[in-house]
Design a protein around this motif. Sequence first.
Motif, PDB file in Angstrom:
ATOM      1  N   VAL A 100      -6.193  20.370  -4.685  1.00 25.66           N
ATOM      2  CA  VAL A 100      -7.281  19.470  -4.312  1.00 25.66           C
ATOM      3  C   VAL A 100      -7.212  18.238  -5.207  1.00 25.66           C
ATOM      4  O   VAL A 100      -7.415  18.321  -6.415  1.00 25.66           O
ATOM      5  N   ASP A 101      -6.887  17.104  -4.620  1.00 28.86           N
ATOM      6  CA  ASP A 101      -6.767  15.838  -5.341  1.00 28.86           C
ATOM      7  C   ASP A 101      -8.088  15.078  -5.178  1.00 28.86           C
ATOM      8  O   ASP A 101      -8.497  14.769  -4.057  1.00 28.86           O
ATOM      9  N   ILE A 102      -8.760  14.788  -6.287  1.00 25.08           N
ATOM     10  CA  ILE A 102     -10.085  14.180  -6.251  1.00 25.08           C
ATOM     11  C   ILE A 102      -9.972  12.689  -6.548  1.00 25.08           C
ATOM     12  O   ILE A 102      -9.471  12.294  -7.602  1.00 25.08           O
ATOM     13  N   TRP A 103     -10.440  11.867  -5.603  1.00 26.79           N
ATOM     14  CA  TRP A 103     -10.432  10.409  -5.758  1.00 26.79           C
ATOM     15  C   TRP A 103     -11.877   9.924  -5.867  1.00 26.79           C
ATOM     16  O   TRP A 103     -12.603   9.883  -4.872  1.00 26.79           O
ATOM     17  N   MET A 104     -12.280   9.514  -7.053  1.00 23.90           N
ATOM     18  CA  MET A 104     -13.616   8.959  -7.242  1.00 23.90           C
ATOM     19  C   MET A 104     -13.544   7.431  -7.261  1.00 23.90           C
ATOM     20  O   MET A 104     -12.471   6.849  -7.408  1.00 23.90           O
ATOM     21  N   PRO A 162      -3.831  12.186   7.287  1.00 22.39           N
ATOM     22  CA  PRO A 162      -4.143  13.613   7.217  1.00 22.39           C
ATOM     23  C   PRO A 162      -3.826  14.336   8.525  1.00 22.39           C
ATOM     24  O   PRO A 162      -3.833  13.726   9.604  1.00 22.39           O
ATOM     25  N   ARG A 163      -3.564  15.622   8.425  1.00 17.90           N
ATOM     26  CA  ARG A 163      -3.481  16.437   9.638  1.00 17.90           C
ATOM     27  C   ARG A 163      -4.878  16.624  10.237  1.00 17.90           C
ATOM     28  O   ARG A 163      -5.032  16.770  11.448  1.00 17.90           O
ATOM     29  N   GLN A 164      -5.875  16.639   9.365  1.00 18.21           N
ATOM     30  CA  GLN A 164      -7.254  16.870   9.791  1.00 18.21           C
ATOM     31  C   GLN A 164      -8.183  16.009   8.944  1.00 18.21           C
ATOM     32  O   GLN A 164      -8.024  15.914   7.727  1.00 18.21           O
ATOM     33  N   LEU A 165      -9.135  15.376   9.597  1.00 20.61           N
ATOM     34  CA  LEU A 165     -10.163  14.601   8.907  1.00 20.61           C
ATOM     35  C   LEU A 165     -11.451  15.408   8.907  1.00 20.61           C
ATOM     36  O   LEU A 165     -11.840  15.984   9.931  1.00 20.61           O
ATOM     37  N   LEU A 166     -12.102  15.470   7.748  1.00 17.39           N
ATOM     38  CA  LEU A 166     -13.408  16.124   7.654  1.00 17.39           C
ATOM     39  C   LEU A 166     -14.384  15.126   7.039  1.00 17.39           C
ATOM     40  O   LEU A 166     -14.225  14.709   5.890  1.00 17.39           O
ATOM     41  N   PRO A 195       0.820  -1.213   0.000  1.00 14.60           N
ATOM     42  CA  PRO A 195       0.000   0.000   0.000  1.00 14.60           C
ATOM     43  C   PRO A 195       0.856   1.265   0.000  1.00 14.60           C
ATOM     44  O   PRO A 195       1.845   1.375   0.736  1.00 14.60           O
ATOM     45  N   GLU A 196       0.471   2.204  -0.831  1.00 15.37           N
ATOM     46  CA  GLU A 196       1.153   3.491  -0.878  1.00 15.37           C
ATOM     47  C   GLU A 196       0.689   4.343   0.292  1.00 15.37           C
ATOM     48  O   GLU A 196      -0.508   4.410   0.600  1.00 15.37           O
ATOM     49  N   SER A 197       1.623   4.991   0.970  1.00 17.65           N
ATOM     50  CA  SER A 197       1.290   5.884   2.081  1.00 17.65           C
ATOM     51  C   SER A 197       1.387   7.330   1.606  1.00 17.65           C
ATOM     52  O   SER A 197       2.365   7.722   0.964  1.00 17.65           O
ATOM     53  N   ILE A 198       0.366   8.103   1.917  1.00 16.80           N
ATOM     54  CA  ILE A 198       0.277   9.485   1.442  1.00 16.80           C
ATOM     55  C   ILE A 198      -0.073  10.383   2.622  1.00 16.80           C
ATOM     56  O   ILE A 198      -0.943  10.044   3.435  1.00 16.80           O
ATOM     57  N   GLU A 199       0.597  11.514   2.699  1.00 16.28           N
ATOM     58  CA  GLU A 199       0.262  12.508   3.717  1.00 16.28           C
ATOM     59  C   GLU A 199      -0.430  13.692   3.045  1.00 16.28           C
ATOM     60  O   GLU A 199      -0.113  14.049   1.912  1.00 16.28           O
ATOM     61  N   THR A 200      -1.376  14.271   3.759  1.00 16.51           N
ATOM     62  CA  THR A 200      -2.088  15.428   3.232  1.00 16.51           C
ATOM     63  C   THR A 200      -2.523  16.308   4.385  1.00 16.51           C
ATOM     64  O   THR A 200      -2.545  15.864   5.548  1.00 16.51           O
ATOM     65  N   ASP A 201      -2.863  17.552   4.064  1.00 18.30           N
ATOM     66  CA  ASP A 201      -3.353  18.436   5.121  1.00 18.30           C
ATOM     67  C   ASP A 201      -4.738  17.996   5.595  1.00 18.30           C
ATOM     68  O   ASP A 201      -4.971  17.833   6.790  1.00 18.30           O
TER      69      ASP A 201
END
Length: 690
Positions: A194-198, A224-228, A114-120
């Motif tokens: 803004v990266d959109i994953w459909m 993520p730093r924050q989950l919404l 699995p690829e690990s990705i960080e985002t705000d």
Amino acid sequence: MEIEARIRRHPVLSPLPDSWVNFTFNGREMMGRTGEMVSSAVFANGEHIFGHHHKDDGAQGIFCANGQCSQCTLIINGVPLKSCIVPLEDGMVVQSVEGLPSLEDIDAPSVKTPESIETDVLVIGAGPSGMAAAKELGASGFNVILVDDKDRLGGKLVLQTHKFFGSEEDCRAGIRGIRIAEILAEELRAFPCVDIWMESIVLAVFSDGTVGIRRPDGYKIVKPRQLLVAAGAREKSLPFPGCTIPGVYGAGAFQTLVNRDQIRCSERLFILGGGNVGLIGAYHALQAGMTVVGLAEGMDHCGGYKVHADKIARMGVPIYTRHTVLAAHGDENLESVTIAGVDENFKPIPGTEKNFRVDTLLVAVGLSSVNEFHSKAVEYGIPSMLTGDSEEIAEASAAMFSGKICGRKIADSFRGESENIPGDWLEKAEVLKSPGGSVEEYVESTLREGVFPVIHCFQEIPCNPCMTVCPKGLITTDGHPIQGLPKYTDGCIGCRKCVAICPGLAITLVDYRKNPELPTVTIPWELGEWVLEKDQIVTVTEWEGKPIGFGTVLSLKPAPGYPSTMLLDIAVPEDIANRVAGVRVQNTEVTASEEIIPELPVEDDSIVCRCERVTAGEIRKLLREGVRDMNELKTRSRAGFGACGGKTCKTLIPGIIRAEGISPDEITDFTERPLFAETRLGIFCGKEDE
């Protein structure tokens, strides 16, 4: 091959592309549109039974069409999958689930680490609130991953062919939901951060602050730093005998089939629930040329906006307040539905039963928030917020403001600033959440000369397009600029813009100038020009649907600047002109009940857990034996053990507990399932083929 049940013409929707692929269902060759969901393709080919349950051989079919309930599970290319979220591909082999099927061995796909990705910010849900939040964060330059399990942006907006209520300036009131989805998507794509994953499913929130997501190209770990959480809501159900018969499904599923996939999925339907979802569903059915036999609502008035209820009543849909559904009848398919009046305790009143011949029953008894990801994040100490329907069930216009406010709050916190939310944002958000207010008494207009609008809107709702569109500012309120009741002053020039823009179809224009004895009444029309002809005599109704006379069709023309809205001019006698609010399109013969009432099954036969076919009687038996831990109840009855993860039955069992007189304090709740959606374990292993 003939394609069945496709909508050939629609007053609002443009025809879908003619791009067809071949597939098979239980060995039968079929055709479907490229990329449409497998469930829709099968349904459009006339197959409404998706399988039979191993416990009682009960027929199963679509219920939610939203990836929540698992009722549409089919074996697709050898793998059991929710067919409502699997896009159709050429050559697919699709089979029904019969009992407990023996699955063939299939080659496991290569699974990469699995690829690990960080985002705000990770925003779960690309509906109106999620898109609004992502746009606000993108405008501030923060990195956002916006993830959704559907194939397009917009959430429920893509199902909404009606014009929006609310503020024209703030939430595009007067524009159709499907177009608002397109506008928001265009705006959002302007932000490269803004990266959109459909077509991506969030599986779980983990204790180390990461979130597991299954994408078409593999499994991803996002930190993520924050989950919404903007995941929206799922439809509630109601247990009654026959509630799982194919043909009984949620209003959202109906809108998905009709408005997204343009499938004429019913000839005659009945609706349970008088909130906005049920009322709008009735209108969408009429637009698609279906017969709406009636709508039952347990309260003494519909809970949705009165303009929605009045609109369908004017068209000839009977509304049965203080009624509920007693039973749905049929074996493999729905054949009829029995309703009855209810008392002040919502108990059926013997002798009030009515039975209607229908092939579809839409259950629209409310929504419950999808907030499991937020709850798990809070449990693990992960920064998380809720927005839109995940926070509070409201209209989509309110969800857009909710997302916008959350996006600003997160951006301010990242910048180390105190919250800087404009006061009018907060005020408007609360106004847009508000349900319909009190209803003002009807007073007939006394005007009998010139030209003027008649406003058939007597309930305070958050809506102002008629006020903002008038070129002379002649429609105002005597209270709040969005929520107050609209009132007409003097000086109309007959431009008819207020008639064309009103989301509730609640404004007519009366013109006495040419013929004072047979004035012309202009009515908004969204049912297609093929329904009426010039010089046709039509039954006209007053604002709540009561027939008051007849009119002659003069013309039916598009409203300039208002796509898919037409203006219907009718000549009517002077004495009724000011009261005319609509035209009846269904007569009482097509909505009449049957004389014979079928034998009613016992209430204990009502299925509560759809996945495991657990009845209300089985639940009551265990409660009366002293079971108070829902996990024990789950183990002994299998309620909540199914593929949906208990998403449907866990909202129904508390009602049975209350009816048994058991205090909620005695109950130990279900332990949440670790994964949100069923997933093959191999996807987590991170092991590549050599």
